[in-house]
Design an enzyme around this catalytic site. Structure first.
Site, mmCIF file in Angstrom:
data_model
loop_
_atom_site.group_PDB
_atom_site.id
_atom_site.type_symbol
_atom_site.label_atom_id
_atom_site.label_comp_id
_atom_site.label_asym_id
_atom_site.label_seq_id
_atom_site.Cartn_x
_atom_site.Cartn_y
_atom_site.Cartn_z
ATOM 1 N N ILE A 139 0.842 -1.197 0.000
ATOM 2 C CA ILE A 139 0.000 0.000 0.000
ATOM 3 C C ILE A 139 0.879 1.249 0.000
ATOM 4 O O ILE A 139 0.441 2.315 -0.386
ATOM 5 C CB ILE A 139 -0.974 0.041 1.207
ATOM 6 N N ASP A 140 2.149 1.102 0.445
ATOM 7 C CA ASP A 140 3.031 2.271 0.592
ATOM 8 C C ASP A 140 3.510 2.840 -0.748
ATOM 9 O O ASP A 140 3.954 3.977 -0.811
ATOM 10 C CB ASP A 140 4.265 1.908 1.438
ATOM 11 N N GLU A 235 2.243 8.770 8.395
ATOM 12 C CA GLU A 235 2.774 8.277 9.675
ATOM 13 C C GLU A 235 4.275 8.559 9.816
ATOM 14 O O GLU A 235 4.801 8.646 10.918
ATOM 15 C CB GLU A 235 2.509 6.779 9.836
ATOM 16 N N ARG A 278 -9.258 17.542 16.397
ATOM 17 C CA ARG A 278 -9.348 16.107 16.679
ATOM 18 C C ARG A 278 -8.456 15.357 15.698
ATOM 19 O O ARG A 278 -8.205 15.829 14.587
ATOM 20 C CB ARG A 278 -10.786 15.601 16.496
ATOM 21 N N ARG A 287 -5.588 -1.329 4.779
ATOM 22 C CA ARG A 287 -5.080 -2.587 4.220
ATOM 23 C C ARG A 287 -6.169 -3.634 4.057
ATOM 24 O O ARG A 287 -5.930 -4.694 3.480
ATOM 25 C CB ARG A 287 -3.979 -3.156 5.130
#
Ligand code: F6P
Length: 360
Positions: A139-140, A235, A278, A287
């Site tokens: 997915i990266d 991330e 938030r 994933r």
């Protein structure tokens, strides 16, 4: 001539693995070859071997099924990447045991479906004389040698949908909302989903950010009467002069677990601007589930190409998307370094053209 081939899925799961398994097995069957699935990653090749046949009637319903029917692993003795992407050489005895295990199973060539870690193992196996080809999964989208990996489009679709949902609640509450997405050390998911989902701030590892820049964007939006702000943080994004934020203590022979930057950014925005903020970690939702149409097609093309490579004796190579067609590259080239977001590329350029803050 008849052949027996093995298929193994390694590393983190991702949408489309089953579609590749189906395609590999079907293309093999078309040539009169036998396909065997290796259960639980490379470990399934070692005695007592864990495999399952992949015959014609086993392949129904796989094209859109998430996860992998073979199971997968991103830990254990078959780990070629540790910490922040450092390469670990697998012991010779392990490689030799794998070669013997394959021989015992009668497997003449192995299709390894994996990302950077699994294909680095595949390269080490190739160097050891194991007949192997690779299919680029992650997915990266961070594998060198291919324009795109499968799984990426599905992850971007998930992250874009999350942004659409966060927008309506951000608008209703006049809040800043921070979405943390995966991608490890590459900002591909963040920048694609950020642009597709109309984010106002996109933070990626390739561009260290400053809170001054992020908060200035929020202030400018308030000034213009826009009382909400959507932030996407990869991330692996980090503050200028700072380091990666990790979710857990480093474990031996495992890659570092990134996570926590979204919450950190939200706290800092609220502290500095007074704006209610938030954060949401999208995590493994990216994933899971069915692959997108784009990924199903890509997986089917990739799987068939892997069988063609074996038929042509082009071992030690990875199927690749050239941008205009399908080809292959040496596994060594695909795993030599990560493909990260280019600062001169069209996504970064477009973000800048639209006034999206990239944190610099
Ligand atoms: O490489 C795929 C990936 O989902 C990364 O984006 C993420 O950092 C990592 O795997 C998470 O791994 P795990 O499933 O072990 O938490």
């Amino acid at each position: 001539m008849s052949k027996t081939i093995g298929i193994v899925t390694g590393g983190g799961d991702c949408p489309g693995l089953n579609a590749v398994i189906r395609s590999v097995a079907k293309a093999a069957a078309k040539r009169g070859w036998e396909a065997i699935g290796i259960i639980g990653g490379y470990q399934g090749l070692l005695p007592p071997q864990n495999t399952r046949p992949l015959q014609y009637h086993d392949l129904d319903g796989l094209i859109n099924r998430g996860g992998t029917i073979l199971g997968t692993a991103n830990r254990g003795q078959f780990s070629a990447k540790t910490g922040h992407g450092e390469v670990r050489q697998l012991p010779r005895e392990l490689l030799e045991a794998t070669r013997r295990g394959m021989e015992q199973l009668g497997i003449e060539a192995l299709v390894s479906v994996g990302g950077d870690g699994s294909l680095t193992i595949a390269q080490q196996m190739h160097e050891h004389g194991i007949p192997i080809v690779g299919v680029p999964k992650t997915i990266d989208n961070d594998l060198a040698g291919t324009h795109v990996t499968f799984g990426f489009d599905s992850a971007v679709a998930c992250a874009t949908d999350a942004l659409d949902r966060l927008r309506t609640t951000a608008e209703s509450h006049n809040r800043a909302m921070v979405l943390e997405v995966m991608g490890r050390y590459a900002g591909w998911i963040a920048i694609y989903a950020g642009v597709a989902g109309g984010a106002d701030v996109i933070l990626i590892p390739e561009i260290p950010f400053s809170y001054e820049s992020v908060c200035a964007q929020i202030a400018a939006r308030e000034q213009a009467g826009k009382r909400f702000t959507l932030v996407v943080a990869a991330e692996g994004a980090f503050e200028r002069g700072g380091g990666f934020v990790t979710a857990a203590a480093q474990q031996e022979n495992r890659e570092a677990r990134l996570g926590g930057i979204g919450a950190r950014v939200a706290t800092e925005i609220e502290k500095r601007t007074g704006k209610e903020t938030r954060s949401v970690v999208l995590g493994h939702l990216q994933r899971g589930g069915s692959p997108t149409n784009m990924d199903r097609a890509l997986c089917t093309i990739f799987g068939a190409k892997a069988i063609e490579l074996i038929a042509q004796g082009k071992l030690g190579r990875m199927v690749s998307h050239t941008g205009g067609g399908i080809d292959s590259v040496p596994l060594a080239a695909a795993t030599a370094g990560l493909r990260t977001v280019s600062l001169e590329g069209s996504f970064v350029q477009t973000a800048r053209d639209l006034g999206i803050c990239l944190g610099d």
